[in-house]
Design a protein around this motif. Structure first.
Motif, PDB file in Angstrom:
ATOM      1  N   LEU A  11       5.246  -8.803  11.997  1.00 48.73           N
ATOM      2  CA  LEU A  11       6.121  -7.296  11.562  1.00 48.73           C
ATOM      3  C   LEU A  11       5.148  -6.635  10.613  1.00 48.73           C
ATOM      4  CD1 LEU A  11       8.762  -5.834  12.322  1.00 48.73           C
ATOM      5  CD2 LEU A  11       9.550  -6.879  10.324  1.00 48.73           C
ATOM      6  N   LEU A  12       4.674  -7.564   9.385  1.00 49.55           N
ATOM      7  CA  LEU A  12       4.179  -7.176   8.386  1.00 49.55           C
ATOM      8  C   LEU A  12       2.786  -6.209   8.593  1.00 49.55           C
ATOM      9  CD1 LEU A  12       4.574  -9.809   5.724  1.00 49.55           C
ATOM     10  CD2 LEU A  12       5.386  -7.403   5.462  1.00 49.55           C
ATOM     11  N   ARG A  13       2.015  -7.123   9.561  1.00 46.96           N
ATOM     12  CA  ARG A  13       0.868  -6.533  10.007  1.00 46.96           C
ATOM     13  C   ARG A  13       0.946  -5.178  10.924  1.00 46.96           C
ATOM     14  NH1 ARG A  13      -3.170 -11.699  11.675  1.00 46.96           N
ATOM     15  NH2 ARG A  13      -4.557  -9.866  11.913  1.00 46.96           N
ATOM     16  N   ARG A  14       2.137  -5.162  11.767  1.00 50.60           N
ATOM     17  CA  ARG A  14       2.367  -4.160  12.399  1.00 50.60           C
ATOM     18  C   ARG A  14       2.719  -2.701  11.685  1.00 50.60           C
ATOM     19  NH1 ARG A  14       7.230  -2.786  15.509  1.00 50.60           N
ATOM     20  NH2 ARG A  14       7.915  -4.914  15.354  1.00 50.60           N
ATOM     21  N   TYR A  15       3.276  -3.063  10.731  1.00 50.59           N
ATOM     22  CA  TYR A  15       3.570  -1.951   9.584  1.00 50.59           C
ATOM     23  C   TYR A  15       2.599  -1.733   8.474  1.00 50.59           C
ATOM     24  CZ  TYR A  15       8.087  -0.907  11.681  1.00 50.59           C
ATOM     25  OH  TYR A  15       9.238  -0.519  12.531  1.00 50.59           O
ATOM     26  N   ASP A  16       1.564  -2.402   8.631  1.00 50.90           N
ATOM     27  CA  ASP A  16       0.360  -2.397   7.403  1.00 50.90           C
ATOM     28  C   ASP A  16      -0.594  -1.415   7.850  1.00 50.90           C
ATOM     29  OD1 ASP A  16      -1.124  -2.830   5.167  1.00 50.90           O
ATOM     30  OD2 ASP A  16      -2.323  -4.645   6.057  1.00 50.90           O
ATOM     31  N   THR A  17       0.142   0.153   7.868  1.00 50.42           N
ATOM     32  CA  THR A  17      -0.720   1.172   7.897  1.00 50.42           C
ATOM     33  C   THR A  17      -1.275   1.800   6.620  1.00 50.42           C
ATOM     34  OG1 THR A  17       1.284   2.542   8.091  1.00 50.42           O
ATOM     35  CG2 THR A  17       0.390   1.628  10.012  1.00 50.42           C
ATOM     36  N   HIS A  18      -1.838   2.806   6.910  1.00 54.67           N
ATOM     37  CA  HIS A  18      -2.250   3.574   5.669  1.00 54.67           C
ATOM     38  C   HIS A  18      -1.334   4.506   5.014  1.00 54.67           C
ATOM     39  CE1 HIS A  18      -6.815   2.599   5.927  1.00 54.67           C
ATOM     40  NE2 HIS A  18      -6.520   2.688   7.290  1.00 54.67           N
ATOM     41  N   ARG A 434      11.450  -4.326   1.462  1.00 58.19           N
ATOM     42  CA  ARG A 434      10.912  -4.222   0.170  1.00 58.19           C
ATOM     43  C   ARG A 434       9.314  -4.096  -0.203  1.00 58.19           C
ATOM     44  NH1 ARG A 434      13.895  -5.515  -4.758  1.00 58.19           N
ATOM     45  NH2 ARG A 434      16.388  -4.943  -4.434  1.00 58.19           N
ATOM     46  N   LEU A 435       8.804  -5.214   0.892  1.00 60.51           N
ATOM     47  CA  LEU A 435       7.144  -5.226   0.786  1.00 60.51           C
ATOM     48  C   LEU A 435       6.583  -4.016   1.527  1.00 60.51           C
ATOM     49  CD1 LEU A 435       6.471  -8.888   1.772  1.00 60.51           C
ATOM     50  CD2 LEU A 435       6.759  -7.889  -0.220  1.00 60.51           C
ATOM     51  N   LEU A 436       7.662  -3.264   2.393  1.00 65.04           N
ATOM     52  CA  LEU A 436       6.880  -1.928   2.957  1.00 65.04           C
ATOM     53  C   LEU A 436       7.556  -0.845   2.530  1.00 65.04           C
ATOM     54  CD1 LEU A 436       6.943  -3.835   6.517  1.00 65.04           C
ATOM     55  CD2 LEU A 436       4.959  -3.214   5.505  1.00 65.04           C
ATOM     56  N   ILE A 437       8.124  -0.736   1.333  1.00 64.28           N
ATOM     57  CA  ILE A 437       8.707   0.188   0.582  1.00 64.28           C
ATOM     58  C   ILE A 437       7.990   1.407   1.110  1.00 64.28           C
ATOM     59  CG2 ILE A 437       8.089   0.057  -1.722  1.00 64.28           C
ATOM     60  CD1 ILE A 437      11.597   0.723  -0.388  1.00 64.28           C
ATOM     61  N   ARG A 438       6.621   1.396   0.811  1.00 64.19           N
ATOM     62  CA  ARG A 438       5.838   2.742   1.081  1.00 64.19           C
ATOM     63  C   ARG A 438       6.108   3.429   2.348  1.00 64.19           C
ATOM     64  NH1 ARG A 438       0.083   0.731  -0.653  1.00 64.19           N
ATOM     65  NH2 ARG A 438      -0.772   2.787   0.019  1.00 64.19           N
ATOM     66  N   HIS A 439       6.229   2.451   3.416  1.00 57.68           N
ATOM     67  CA  HIS A 439       6.437   2.975   4.832  1.00 57.68           C
ATOM     68  C   HIS A 439       7.860   3.656   5.083  1.00 57.68           C
ATOM     69  CE1 HIS A 439       4.727   2.537   8.900  1.00 57.68           C
ATOM     70  NE2 HIS A 439       5.788   3.048   9.161  1.00 57.68           N
TER      71      HIS A 439
END
Length: 460
Positions: A11-18, A434-439
């Protein structure tokens, strides 16, 4: 070492965009070149009506040696004489600001960043403080927040004593990594004893808060090597620890071209380093505030987050709410009233403007009503890890669920993936969210390109 929450690497890798870091909204990429000196002057004058306290940021661009990972606006030089004319021009900038700014307003915050502010000699530091005090009137209030970034390779116990005498009460020390192999790869040789000696002296002198900066994702790092660094940092017991995600963008930052891409940890290893970091720091009693910041439970940042008054600006998270930020120096950014304004990023252009008795404003933006609504929503998400739509409705006189219907629609997929939950009219980021709060914040960004590209760093 137990994980603080269920870890879903896929999941983290899928949402690890710019995506943007949202130190401002709108972001730098929305600033306009036709925003100039007069627009900034008008914003300064408007800000006086509310009488908010001031936050001063002073950018010192010089450092003696360029670190390969650096993405800051800096000038590497061993010529200490460059500081004198720069301080004079900073003073000229202050003089040009004063007619538009009520300088009776309290300077609640002061931050010197860079480059390396410790590039300045002790006499030059005194000179700059004297000029700031003469132009703005610095505060002696006990709750003031006066911070400076320090390079442990350039400072010693006498530096810290001098800084305390000048009124600084917070220190941020750049460490990045304690592994000698990594240090050599990034051109930053910094023995642990240098950092420890400064921390011990700062603690003895009674500095209110000490922050250590680390970076994960650097060349030659592994989860085990970074765990060793974290063990040593935890033993030093700083009040705050920032663990930044290294963004490798050699096409934009010349210094990074000296880093070999094949030496960087791969995506799987980098996520493992992040997982190790969160587990070790939370296990040691640090609270993960959000993004890349950790702090002791008694720290003012944690208290502000608990009370809903935490803010975010170009220097990171702040516990001093509702200040107008005045940026001084080359590339510095101001946030005044409903305006962002950035100074020239080239030293020659900055100097030329001041020598012509003009403020060195190069670009900026005045926020629309829509910008202000979305800025508030994004900031609360980034600071509280939650968003109260009822509070947003009351603050701006809107029906937030209807006004932000598009953003809420974009969040539905993230809700299905377990990154955010909706409880009544309250959005809450889940632990992994929380780790993907920027997304999550990107859902509220009306100015974001459809496919954010490498002009932005990766989220994780």
């Amino acid at each position: 070492m137990a994980d603080p929450f269920a870890w879903d690497e896929a999941l983290l890798r899928r949402y690890d965009t710019h995506g943007p870091r949202y130190s401002s909204y709108p972001t730098l990429y929305s600033f306009r070149d036709d925003f100039g000196e007069q627009a900034y002057q008008a914003a300064l004058a408007r800000s006086n009506a509310d009488g908010r306290p001031l936050s001063l940021y002073v950018h010192i661009p010089f450092c003696r040696k360029a670190c390969h990972y650096c993405s800051c606006h800096k000038i590497a030089t061993k010529n200490a004489r460059v500081a004198e004319p720069y301080i004079s021009r900073l003073d000229r900038e202050m003089v040009l600001l004063r007619p538009y700014l009520d300088t009776r307003r309290e300077v609640a915050q002061l931050h010197w960043g860079g480059g390396t502010p410790s590039f300045l000699s002790l006499d030059q530091m005194s000179d700059l403080i004297d000029r700031l005090d003469a132009r703005f009137g610095l505060s002696s209030a006990r709750d003031r927040d006066y911070a400076i970034e320090i390079d442990p390779r350039e400072a010693d116990v006498f530096t810290l004593r001098h800084l305390q005498a000048l009124g600084f009460n917070r220190l941020s020390l750049g460490v990045q990594d304690l592994d000698p192999r990594v240090q050599r790869a990034i051109n930053r040789i910094q023995p642990r004893i240098l950092t420890e000696a400064l921390l011990d002296e700062a603690d003895r002198l009674g500095f209110r808060s000490l922050n250590l900066d680390l970076i994960y994702g650097l060349p030659l790092q592994t989860r085990d090597s970074f765990a060793a660094t974290l063990e040593q940092v935890i033993a030093m017991a700083p009040a705050r620890i920032s663990v930044f995600n290294y963004a490798h963008m050699p096409e934009r930052f010349t210094a990074q071209r000296r880093i070999r891409a094949e030496d960087l940890p791969g995506p799987e290893e980098k996520l493992a380093i992040l997982r190790t970091t969160i587990a070790m720091l939370t296990g040691a009693g640090y609270v993960h505030i959000g993004m890349d910041h950790f702090a002791r439970a008694s720290d003012s940042l944690v208290i502000a987050q608990r009370e809903g008054t935490l803010q975010r600006n170009f220097q990171g998270y702040s516990s001093h709410a509702q200040c107008d930020l005045v940026g001084l120096g080359v590339s510095a950014i101001s946030c005044i009233d409903d305006v962002y304004a950035q100074n020239h990023t080239r030293l020659a252009d900055y100097e030329a403007a001041l020598d012509a008795s003009r403020l060195p404003t190069a670009r900026g933006i005045r926020l629309t009503f829509d910008d202000r609504v979305r800025r508030h929503a994004i900031e609360r998400l980034m600071c509280d890890m939650a968003l109260d739509l009822d509070e947003l409705s009351e603050t701006f006189g809107i029906e937030a669920p209807r006004y932000l219907a598009g953003a809420l629609s974009r969040l539905e997929a993230l809700q299905r993936d377990g990154l955010v939950s909706l409880e009544g009219h309250r959005l809450i980021a889940t632990p992994i969210g929380r780790l993907l709060i920027r997304h999550l914040a990107m859902a509220f960004d009306a100015r974001l390109p459809p496919q954010p590209g490498p002009e932005f760093s990766r989220i994780v």
